[in-house]
Design a protein around this motif. Structure first.
Motif, PDB file in Angstrom:
ATOM      1  N   ARG A 159       0.803  -1.221   0.000  1.00  0.00           N
ATOM      2  CA  ARG A 159       0.000   0.000   0.000  1.00  0.00           C
ATOM      3  C   ARG A 159       0.838   1.273   0.000  1.00  0.00           C
ATOM      4  NH1 ARG A 159      -4.116  -1.606  -2.123  1.00  0.00           N
ATOM      5  NH2 ARG A 159      -5.213   0.284  -1.436  1.00  0.00           N
ATOM      6  N   ILE A 160       2.135   1.127  -0.310  1.00  0.00           N
ATOM      7  CA  ILE A 160       2.996   2.303  -0.389  1.00  0.00           C
ATOM      8  C   ILE A 160       2.723   3.045  -1.696  1.00  0.00           C
ATOM      9  CG2 ILE A 160       5.395   3.083  -0.635  1.00  0.00           C
ATOM     10  CD1 ILE A 160       4.706   2.359   2.190  1.00  0.00           C
ATOM     11  N   GLU A 161       2.608   4.367  -1.613  1.00  0.00           N
ATOM     12  CA  GLU A 161       2.397   5.175  -2.808  1.00  0.00           C
ATOM     13  C   GLU A 161       3.744   5.636  -3.364  1.00  0.00           C
ATOM     14  OE1 GLU A 161      -0.338   8.944  -4.375  1.00  0.00           O
ATOM     15  OE2 GLU A 161      -0.369   8.334  -2.259  1.00  0.00           O
ATOM     16  N   LEU A 162       3.908   5.488  -4.653  1.00  0.00           N
ATOM     17  CA  LEU A 162       5.175   5.824  -5.301  1.00  0.00           C
ATOM     18  C   LEU A 162       5.135   7.256  -5.837  1.00  0.00           C
ATOM     19  CD1 LEU A 162       5.216   2.704  -5.157  1.00  0.00           C
ATOM     20  CD2 LEU A 162       6.425   2.714  -7.348  1.00  0.00           C
ATOM     21  N   TYR A 163       6.302   7.921  -5.743  1.00  0.00           N
ATOM     22  CA  TYR A 163       6.426   9.287  -6.236  1.00  0.00           C
ATOM     23  C   TYR A 163       7.706   9.407  -7.047  1.00  0.00           C
ATOM     24  CZ  TYR A 163       2.969  10.381  -2.616  1.00  0.00           C
ATOM     25  OH  TYR A 163       1.857  10.402  -1.828  1.00  0.00           O
ATOM     26  N   GLY A 164       7.794  10.467  -7.799  1.00  0.00           N
ATOM     27  CA  GLY A 164       9.037  10.831  -8.471  1.00  0.00           C
ATOM     28  C   GLY A 164       9.631   9.740  -9.314  1.00  0.00           C
ATOM     29  N   ALA A 165      10.934   9.502  -9.066  1.00  0.00           N
ATOM     30  CA  ALA A 165      11.682   8.548  -9.878  1.00  0.00           C
ATOM     31  C   ALA A 165      11.127   7.138  -9.756  1.00  0.00           C
ATOM     32  CB  ALA A 165      13.160   8.565  -9.470  1.00  0.00           C
ATOM     33  N   ASP A 166      10.646   6.783  -8.566  1.00  0.00           N
ATOM     34  CA  ASP A 166      10.098   5.437  -8.388  1.00  0.00           C
ATOM     35  C   ASP A 166       8.848   5.243  -9.244  1.00  0.00           C
ATOM     36  OD1 ASP A 166      12.033   4.700  -6.575  1.00  0.00           O
ATOM     37  OD2 ASP A 166      10.884   5.369  -4.835  1.00  0.00           O
ATOM     38  N   LEU A 167       8.000   6.232  -9.260  1.00  0.00           N
ATOM     39  CA  LEU A 167       6.806   6.146 -10.091  1.00  0.00           C
ATOM     40  C   LEU A 167       7.182   6.174 -11.563  1.00  0.00           C
ATOM     41  CD1 LEU A 167       3.743   6.046 -10.339  1.00  0.00           C
ATOM     42  CD2 LEU A 167       3.701   8.543 -10.118  1.00  0.00           C
ATOM     43  N   GLY A 168       8.191   6.998 -11.892  1.00  0.00           N
ATOM     44  CA  GLY A 168       8.654   7.073 -13.273  1.00  0.00           C
ATOM     45  C   GLY A 168       9.214   5.751 -13.747  1.00  0.00           C
ATOM     46  N   ARG A 169       9.877   5.029 -12.847  1.00  0.00           N
ATOM     47  CA  ARG A 169      10.436   3.731 -13.212  1.00  0.00           C
ATOM     48  C   ARG A 169       9.330   2.769 -13.630  1.00  0.00           C
ATOM     49  NH1 ARG A 169      10.956  -0.995 -10.340  1.00  0.00           N
ATOM     50  NH2 ARG A 169      10.216   0.019  -8.435  1.00  0.00           N
ATOM     51  N   VAL A 170       8.237   2.788 -12.903  1.00  0.00           N
ATOM     52  CA  VAL A 170       7.124   1.889 -13.217  1.00  0.00           C
ATOM     53  C   VAL A 170       6.466   2.297 -14.531  1.00  0.00           C
ATOM     54  CG1 VAL A 170       4.886   1.027 -12.439  1.00  0.00           C
ATOM     55  CG2 VAL A 170       6.720   1.410 -10.775  1.00  0.00           C
ATOM     56  N   LYS A 171       6.275   3.607 -14.695  1.00  0.00           N
ATOM     57  CA  LYS A 171       5.619   4.089 -15.913  1.00  0.00           C
ATOM     58  C   LYS A 171       6.438   3.793 -17.159  1.00  0.00           C
ATOM     59  CE  LYS A 171       2.857   7.885 -13.979  1.00  0.00           C
ATOM     60  NZ  LYS A 171       2.614   9.344 -13.998  1.00  0.00           N
ATOM     61  N   SER A 172       7.749   3.910 -17.044  1.00  0.00           N
ATOM     62  CA  SER A 172       8.610   3.752 -18.220  1.00  0.00           C
ATOM     63  C   SER A 172       8.985   2.307 -18.505  1.00  0.00           C
ATOM     64  CB  SER A 172       9.891   4.570 -18.034  1.00  0.00           C
ATOM     65  OG  SER A 172      10.629   4.096 -16.904  1.00  0.00           O
ATOM     66  N   ALA A 173       8.689   1.410 -17.582  1.00  0.00           N
ATOM     67  CA  ALA A 173       9.055   0.000 -17.786  1.00  0.00           C
ATOM     68  C   ALA A 173       8.260  -0.579 -18.941  1.00  0.00           C
ATOM     69  CB  ALA A 173       8.790  -0.797 -16.508  1.00  0.00           C
ATOM     70  N   PRO A 174       8.906  -1.381 -19.792  1.00  0.00           N
ATOM     71  CA  PRO A 174       8.199  -2.028 -20.902  1.00  0.00           C
ATOM     72  C   PRO A 174       7.035  -2.870 -20.376  1.00  0.00           C
ATOM     73  CG  PRO A 174      10.567  -2.272 -21.146  1.00  0.00           C
ATOM     74  CD  PRO A 174      10.344  -1.719 -19.766  1.00  0.00           C
ATOM     75  N   VAL A 220       8.634  -7.464 -15.732  1.00  0.00           N
ATOM     76  CA  VAL A 220       8.034  -7.818 -14.443  1.00  0.00           C
ATOM     77  C   VAL A 220       8.560  -6.822 -13.411  1.00  0.00           C
ATOM     78  CG1 VAL A 220       7.819  -9.575 -12.648  1.00  0.00           C
ATOM     79  CG2 VAL A 220       7.852 -10.248 -15.065  1.00  0.00           C
ATOM     80  N   VAL A 221       7.704  -5.920 -13.002  1.00  0.00           N
ATOM     81  CA  VAL A 221       8.098  -4.839 -12.087  1.00  0.00           C
ATOM     82  C   VAL A 221       7.806  -5.256 -10.650  1.00  0.00           C
ATOM     83  CG1 VAL A 221       7.744  -2.433 -11.466  1.00  0.00           C
ATOM     84  CG2 VAL A 221       7.617  -3.124 -13.870  1.00  0.00           C
ATOM     85  N   ARG A 222       8.784  -5.004  -9.780  1.00  0.00           N
ATOM     86  CA  ARG A 222       8.611  -5.346  -8.369  1.00  0.00           C
ATOM     87  C   ARG A 222       8.703  -4.101  -7.506  1.00  0.00           C
ATOM     88  NH1 ARG A 222      12.403 -10.398  -6.973  1.00  0.00           N
ATOM     89  NH2 ARG A 222      11.263 -10.167  -5.009  1.00  0.00           N
ATOM     90  N   CYS A 223       7.980  -4.145  -6.414  1.00  0.00           N
ATOM     91  CA  CYS A 223       7.971  -3.014  -5.481  1.00  0.00           C
ATOM     92  C   CYS A 223       9.309  -2.950  -4.754  1.00  0.00           C
ATOM     93  CB  CYS A 223       6.827  -3.176  -4.480  1.00  0.00           C
ATOM     94  SG  CYS A 223       6.784  -1.903  -3.191  1.00  0.00           S
ATOM     95  N   GLU A 224       9.897  -1.756  -4.700  1.00  0.00           N
ATOM     96  CA  GLU A 224      11.175  -1.589  -4.009  1.00  0.00           C
ATOM     97  C   GLU A 224      11.028  -1.793  -2.505  1.00  0.00           C
ATOM     98  OE1 GLU A 224      14.108  -1.176  -5.199  1.00  0.00           O
ATOM     99  OE2 GLU A 224      13.657  -0.869  -7.320  1.00  0.00           O
ATOM    100  N   GLU A 225       9.804  -1.592  -1.987  1.00  0.00           N
ATOM    101  CA  GLU A 225       9.578  -1.677  -0.543  1.00  0.00           C
ATOM    102  C   GLU A 225       9.309  -3.118  -0.092  1.00  0.00           C
ATOM    103  OE1 GLU A 225       9.335  -0.308   3.323  1.00  0.00           O
ATOM    104  OE2 GLU A 225       9.893   0.822   1.522  1.00  0.00           O
ATOM    105  N   CYS A 226       8.336  -3.779  -0.735  1.00  0.00           N
ATOM    106  CA  CYS A 226       7.937  -5.115  -0.270  1.00  0.00           C
ATOM    107  C   CYS A 226       8.386  -6.238  -1.192  1.00  0.00           C
ATOM    108  CB  CYS A 226       6.418  -5.170  -0.073  1.00  0.00           C
ATOM    109  SG  CYS A 226       5.469  -5.051  -1.624  1.00  0.00           S
ATOM    110  N   ARG A 227       8.963  -5.894  -2.354  1.00  0.00           N
ATOM    111  CA  ARG A 227       9.514  -6.822  -3.326  1.00  0.00           C
ATOM    112  C   ARG A 227       8.455  -7.680  -4.015  1.00  0.00           C
ATOM    113  NH1 ARG A 227      13.227  -4.834  -5.294  1.00  0.00           N
ATOM    114  NH2 ARG A 227      14.044  -6.825  -6.087  1.00  0.00           N
ATOM    115  N   ARG A 228       7.202  -7.337  -3.859  1.00  0.00           N
ATOM    116  CA  ARG A 228       6.152  -8.088  -4.534  1.00  0.00           C
ATOM    117  C   ARG A 228       6.055  -7.648  -5.994  1.00  0.00           C
ATOM    118  NH1 ARG A 228       3.551  -7.012   0.714  1.00  0.00           N
ATOM    119  NH2 ARG A 228       3.269  -9.005   1.814  1.00  0.00           N
ATOM    120  N   ILE A 229       5.496  -8.536  -6.817  1.00  0.00           N
ATOM    121  CA  ILE A 229       5.287  -8.217  -8.230  1.00  0.00           C
ATOM    122  C   ILE A 229       4.124  -7.233  -8.343  1.00  0.00           C
ATOM    123  CG2 ILE A 229       4.639  -9.138 -10.487  1.00  0.00           C
ATOM    124  CD1 ILE A 229       5.868 -11.822  -9.585  1.00  0.00           C
TER     125      ILE A 229
END
Length: 244
Positions: free
Chosen positions: A207-222, A226-235
């Motif tokens: 339930r962590i909300e992503l901002y800035g570069a972290d959110l940009g990483r998710v948006k820009s990923a192909p 398979v994107v994983r959360c930096e906080e909880c490591r879940r997919i």
């Protein structure tokens, strides 16, 4: 890791099934009947101890009463013997001795009978206590049996649901790429949740909300990344609901 977007989306279906299985397992462990059975079991144990003490009290009084009965019977026998000798007549001194002994035996018999009566009254009270404990024990045993029946019925329902969910899981898991399934299962075993929907900039797992570069990483990923959360490591599964 790469995986087709559709395969990643199917992880959410698999996770839904696994979440349901976890909930069923938790429900099995936390049925209210289990706590009730445990509580009643302790009550029964205490009542069994109480019943044992009450039974000992009754048995002790029975033994004491039996001893008094024996003593009284001995006094009666001796009185009959002395009375027979007195009726037969004899020397004055012997008659006086027998009369004195009979008076003593009468007093002794009265004392014994009074003591026996007191013990019998005590036994009546002790027996009432024993019967009351036995009644409470029977009621507690019936409550435990009823709770066990409800528990077994709930277990049967849960088992049926678990079997259904397990059967529905198999084709979902078989339809996923082996490496993606392996990663998902490892994360799920470690954290209880292997994959979650990424929506409104928030990881559905922690339930962590992503901002800035972290959110940009998710948006820009192909899309097949398979994107994983930096906080909880879940997919973090991206779908049309993710709002990206």
């Amino acid at each position: 890791m790469k995986a087709a977007p559709e395969a990643q989306r199917r992880l959410l279906d698999l996770q839904a099934v696994d979440t349901a299985l976890n909930q069923l397992a938790h429900r099995r462990r936390s049925l209210p009947e289990l706590a009730e059975i445990d509580t009643v079991a302790r009550e029964i144990s205490a009542l069994e101890d109480e019943r044992a003490r009450a039974q000992v009290a009754v048995d002790d009084l029975d033994r004491d009463i039996a001893r008094f009965e024996k003593d009284i019977e001995q006094v009666r026998t001796r009185k009959q013997r002395d009375q027979a000798r007195l009726d037969a007549g004899g020397a004055l001194r012997e008659i006086e001795g027998l009369q004195h002994e009979l008076a003593t035996l009468n007093r002794r018999q009265s004392e014994l009978e009074d003591a026996e009566l007191e013990l019998m009254e005590q036994r009546e009270t002790a027996e009432q206590v024993l019967h009351e404990v036995q009644k409470r024990l029977t009621e507690a045993t019936e409550r435990r049996q009823a709770a066990e029946a409800r528990r077994d019925e709930a277990y049967a329902d849960i088992t049926k649901e678990q079997e259904f969910k397990t059967q529905s899981r198999a084709p979902l898991a078989a339809d996923l790429p082996p490496d993606l399934l392996k990663l998902y299962d490892k994360i799920r075993e470690d954290t209880g949740l292997g994959a979650a929907l990424f929506r409104s900039g928030r990881c559905g797992g922690c339930r962590i909300e992503l901002y800035g570069a972290d959110l940009g990483r998710v948006k820009s990923a192909p899309a097949d990344e398979v994107v994983r959360c930096e906080e909880c490591r879940r997919i973090m599964v991206r779908t049309a609901e993710s709002g990206l």
